[in-house]
Design a protein around this motif. Structure first.
Motif, PDB file in Angstrom:
ATOM      1  N   ARG A   1     -24.560  -6.670  -3.605  1.00  0.00           N
ATOM      2  CA  ARG A   1     -25.477  -7.319  -2.677  1.00  0.00           C
ATOM      3  C   ARG A   1     -25.811  -6.388  -1.514  1.00  0.00           C
ATOM      4  O   ARG A   1     -26.961  -6.329  -1.046  1.00  0.00           O
ATOM      5  CB  ARG A   1     -24.840  -8.625  -2.189  1.00  0.00           C
ATOM      6  CG  ARG A   1     -25.715  -9.482  -1.265  1.00  0.00           C
ATOM      7  CD  ARG A   1     -27.056  -9.765  -1.890  1.00  0.00           C
ATOM      8  NE  ARG A   1     -26.963 -10.354  -3.209  1.00  0.00           N
ATOM      9  CZ  ARG A   1     -27.073 -11.658  -3.437  1.00  0.00           C
ATOM     10  NH1 ARG A   1     -27.283 -12.495  -2.454  1.00  0.00           N
ATOM     11  NH2 ARG A   1     -27.006 -12.123  -4.675  1.00  0.00           N
TER      12      ARG A   1
ATOM     13  N   THR B   1     -40.019 -11.452  -8.699  1.00  0.00           N
ATOM     14  CA  THR B   1     -39.289 -12.612  -8.208  1.00  0.00           C
ATOM     15  C   THR B   1     -37.931 -12.175  -7.670  1.00  0.00           C
ATOM     16  O   THR B   1     -37.421 -11.112  -8.009  1.00  0.00           O
ATOM     17  CB  THR B   1     -39.067 -13.653  -9.321  1.00  0.00           C
ATOM     18  OG1 THR B   1     -38.318 -13.044 -10.377  1.00  0.00           O
ATOM     19  CG2 THR B   1     -40.385 -14.164  -9.861  1.00  0.00           C
ATOM     20  N   SER B   2     -37.369 -13.035  -6.840  1.00  0.00           N
ATOM     21  CA  SER B   2     -36.023 -12.834  -6.326  1.00  0.00           C
ATOM     22  C   SER B   2     -35.113 -13.875  -6.969  1.00  0.00           C
ATOM     23  O   SER B   2     -35.461 -15.063  -7.036  1.00  0.00           O
ATOM     24  CB  SER B   2     -35.995 -12.992  -4.801  1.00  0.00           C
ATOM     25  OG  SER B   2     -36.922 -12.117  -4.185  1.00  0.00           O
ATOM     26  N   SER B   3     -33.955 -13.437  -7.427  1.00  0.00           N
ATOM     27  CA  SER B   3     -33.099 -14.333  -8.207  1.00  0.00           C
ATOM     28  C   SER B   3     -32.343 -15.348  -7.360  1.00  0.00           C
ATOM     29  O   SER B   3     -31.773 -16.294  -7.898  1.00  0.00           O
ATOM     30  CB  SER B   3     -32.109 -13.529  -9.046  1.00  0.00           C
ATOM     31  OG  SER B   3     -31.274 -12.742  -8.211  1.00  0.00           O
ATOM     32  N   ASP B   4     -32.315 -15.151  -6.045  1.00  0.00           N
ATOM     33  CA  ASP B   4     -31.697 -16.172  -5.202  1.00  0.00           C
ATOM     34  C   ASP B   4     -32.354 -16.174  -3.823  1.00  0.00           C
ATOM     35  O   ASP B   4     -33.153 -15.292  -3.480  1.00  0.00           O
ATOM     36  CB  ASP B   4     -30.176 -15.994  -5.089  1.00  0.00           C
ATOM     37  CG  ASP B   4     -29.768 -14.695  -4.419  1.00  0.00           C
ATOM     38  OD1 ASP B   4     -30.352 -14.313  -3.384  1.00  0.00           O
ATOM     39  OD2 ASP B   4     -28.836 -14.041  -4.932  1.00  0.00           O
ATOM     40  N   GLU B   5     -32.022 -17.174  -3.038  1.00  0.00           N
ATOM     41  CA  GLU B   5     -32.692 -17.407  -1.761  1.00  0.00           C
ATOM     42  C   GLU B   5     -32.445 -16.286  -0.761  1.00  0.00           C
ATOM     43  O   GLU B   5     -33.368 -15.872  -0.023  1.00  0.00           O
ATOM     44  CB  GLU B   5     -32.219 -18.740  -1.171  1.00  0.00           C
ATOM     45  CG  GLU B   5     -32.968 -19.161   0.083  1.00  0.00           C
ATOM     46  CD  GLU B   5     -32.547 -20.531   0.585  1.00  0.00           C
ATOM     47  OE1 GLU B   5     -32.995 -20.918   1.682  1.00  0.00           O
ATOM     48  OE2 GLU B   5     -31.766 -21.219  -0.129  1.00  0.00           O
ATOM     49  N   GLU B   6     -31.237 -15.739  -0.715  1.00  0.00           N
ATOM     50  CA  GLU B   6     -30.932 -14.667   0.239  1.00  0.00           C
ATOM     51  C   GLU B   6     -31.793 -13.440  -0.018  1.00  0.00           C
ATOM     52  O   GLU B   6     -32.347 -12.853   0.923  1.00  0.00           O
ATOM     53  CB  GLU B   6     -29.452 -14.295   0.173  1.00  0.00           C
ATOM     54  CG  GLU B   6     -29.062 -13.229   1.188  1.00  0.00           C
ATOM     55  CD  GLU B   6     -27.606 -12.787   1.071  1.00  0.00           C
ATOM     56  OE1 GLU B   6     -27.113 -12.126   2.004  1.00  0.00           O
ATOM     57  OE2 GLU B   6     -26.977 -13.083   0.038  1.00  0.00           O
ATOM     58  N   LEU B   7     -31.921 -13.056  -1.274  1.00  0.00           N
ATOM     59  CA  LEU B   7     -32.751 -11.903  -1.605  1.00  0.00           C
ATOM     60  C   LEU B   7     -34.217 -12.189  -1.297  1.00  0.00           C
ATOM     61  O   LEU B   7     -34.943 -11.326  -0.783  1.00  0.00           O
ATOM     62  CB  LEU B   7     -32.584 -11.527  -3.076  1.00  0.00           C
ATOM     63  CG  LEU B   7     -31.222 -11.001  -3.507  1.00  0.00           C
ATOM     64  CD1 LEU B   7     -31.199 -10.754  -5.013  1.00  0.00           C
ATOM     65  CD2 LEU B   7     -30.874  -9.712  -2.761  1.00  0.00           C
ATOM     66  N   GLY B   8     -34.646 -13.394  -1.590  1.00  0.00           N
ATOM     67  CA  GLY B   8     -36.027 -13.768  -1.318  1.00  0.00           C
ATOM     68  C   GLY B   8     -36.364 -13.692   0.155  1.00  0.00           C
ATOM     69  O   GLY B   8     -37.422 -13.174   0.542  1.00  0.00           O
ATOM     70  N   LYS B   9     -35.473 -14.183   1.017  1.00  0.00           N
ATOM     71  CA  LYS B   9     -35.717 -14.131   2.457  1.00  0.00           C
ATOM     72  C   LYS B   9     -35.759 -12.693   2.966  1.00  0.00           C
ATOM     73  O   LYS B   9     -36.460 -12.397   3.936  1.00  0.00           O
ATOM     74  CB  LYS B   9     -34.625 -14.917   3.189  1.00  0.00           C
ATOM     75  CG  LYS B   9     -34.747 -16.429   3.042  1.00  0.00           C
ATOM     76  CD  LYS B   9     -33.659 -17.147   3.827  1.00  0.00           C
ATOM     77  CE  LYS B   9     -33.823 -18.658   3.735  1.00  0.00           C
ATOM     78  NZ  LYS B   9     -32.748 -19.387   4.458  1.00  0.00           N
TER      79      LYS B   9
ATOM     80  N   ASP C   1     -35.746  -8.521  -7.372  1.00  0.00           N
ATOM     81  CA  ASP C   1     -34.794  -7.946  -8.329  1.00  0.00           C
ATOM     82  C   ASP C   1     -35.175  -8.213  -9.782  1.00  0.00           C
ATOM     83  O   ASP C   1     -34.457  -7.822 -10.697  1.00  0.00           O
ATOM     84  CB  ASP C   1     -33.366  -8.422  -8.038  1.00  0.00           C
ATOM     85  CG  ASP C   1     -33.206  -9.930  -8.096  1.00  0.00           C
ATOM     86  OD1 ASP C   1     -34.225 -10.645  -8.085  1.00  0.00           O
ATOM     87  OD2 ASP C   1     -32.052 -10.398  -8.156  1.00  0.00           O
TER      88      ASP C   1
END
Length: 346
Positions: free
Chosen positions: A173, A211-219, A224
């Motif tokens: 991460r 796309t981002s696989s989870d909310e933290e990466l998206g923010k 990824d």
């Protein structure tokens, strides 16, 4: 494993420095040390502990800066340097090496934008040295076999291609949030270079979605997973799928479909053992990661650099290749952000 050219004596060596003691530095150090065409002159890294630790393995000096290493060898000329450091560090290292009349091998990409790649090659020309950018798929036996098949007309005219990149192990991460960043900018260049080379054609337009696989990466704006569609000038359509999350092993596949057949590069398993029993047919996972999958290619790649240093053979990846690949990657990032097709030619 050693890689010898039949036209070159074992006594003829190129004295080279390795810049970088990280993951790629470890891979390159092993290949340099195992190739008798190189005189491994030292490892450079401002992470002195890392440089010393790696240098001790291969019984070579370590230096905290490239200038220190060049000065150390002022009476015993160097022939070249191998840069295995993050992309933002490439330009000053390349400029310093060129100013010292040293030819350069660098990890992809040469720099972060196509315009800066052009500027770096202008600097190289002014000093009359070679700049060799590493795109290791060109040196892998399986990918090279596919190239030869396509170019010899083995599947007729290529119509479509599907390329899959599945990273393994999934990066930390911290890596993703603090520098690894967008998978398009970090991982697509190798496959873009390869398919351009195979097809002998230029990309006309690019469309990408990520796309981002989870909310933290998206923010954090970290993509990824991505899909990139490349339309080539002669009509071939290529789909490149990228993911950080292949938890079953390093997944690298390339399939080209043509008017007279289809050719593909498959994955390689960790072993050839297969178990068949009442619960099914069981095979090993794919090879662990890129150091294992491309070990032979990395060695062949540096042997080709020895050809450039010792035999003055031109590097197979040209300046125009490096610029074109970076333009495609730049366009994919732009398309991913805008949601629009990006045309590369007016």
């Amino acid at each position: 494993m050693t890689f010898l050219s039949p036209t070159t004596s074992l006594l003829q060596q190129a004295r080279v420095l390795l810049v970088g003691s990280g993951r790629m530095g470890h891979i390159r150090a092993k290949a340099i040390f195992s190739n008798p065409r190189f005189d491994f002159a030292g490892i450079v890294d401002d992470n002195v502990d890392g440089a010393k630790k790696l240098a001790d393995v291969y019984r070579t000096p370590h230096f905290s800066s490239l200038s220190d290493a060049i000065h150390h060898y002022s009476s015993t000329p160097l022939h070249g340097i191998i840069i295995s450091t993050p992309t933002p560090t490439h330009e000053p290292l390349i400029t310093e090496a060129a100013s010292a009349n040293l030819s350069i091998f660098t990890e992809k990409p040469v720099d972060e934008t196509s315009s800066s790649v052009k500027e770096i090659f202008n600097t190289i020309r002014a000093h009359n040295v070679s700049l060799c950018c590493g795109f290791q798929r060109r040196f892998d036996p399986s990918y090279l076999s596919l190239f030869n098949t396509i170019r010899s007309g083995g599947i007729g005219t290529p119509l479509t291609a599907s390329i899959f990149f599945g990273d393994h192990p999934v990066p930390s991460r911290q890596f993703l949030l603090q520098g690894g960043g967008n998978i398009i900018s970090d991982c697509s260049a190798h496959d873009v270079d390869y398919i351009r080379w195979v097809l002998g054609d230029d990309v006309k337009s690019v469309y990408a979605v990520g796309t981002s696989s989870d909310e933290e990466l998206g923010k954090a704006g970290v993509i990824d997973n991505a899909t990139v569609v490349l339309n080539f000038q002669k009509g071939t359509v290529v789909t490149l799928t990228l993911s950080r999350g292949a938890n079953y092993g390093y997944d690298q596949r390339c399939e080209v479909f043509g008017t007279a057949g289809m050719a593909s590069v498959k994955n390689i398993t960790e072993s050839s053992t297969e178990v068949s029993n009442a619960t099914g047919i069981h095979r090993p996972k794919w090879q662990h990661s890129f150091p294992q999958r491309f070990e032979v290619a990395f060695g062949q790649e540096l042997d080709a650099f020895a050809d450039t240093l010792l035999l003055k053979k031109p590097w197979p990846v040209s300046e125009s290749d490096c610029v074109a690949v970076q333009k495609v990657c730049d366009a994919a990032l732009e398309s991913c952000e805008s949601g629009q097709v990006v045309n590369l030619f007016a």
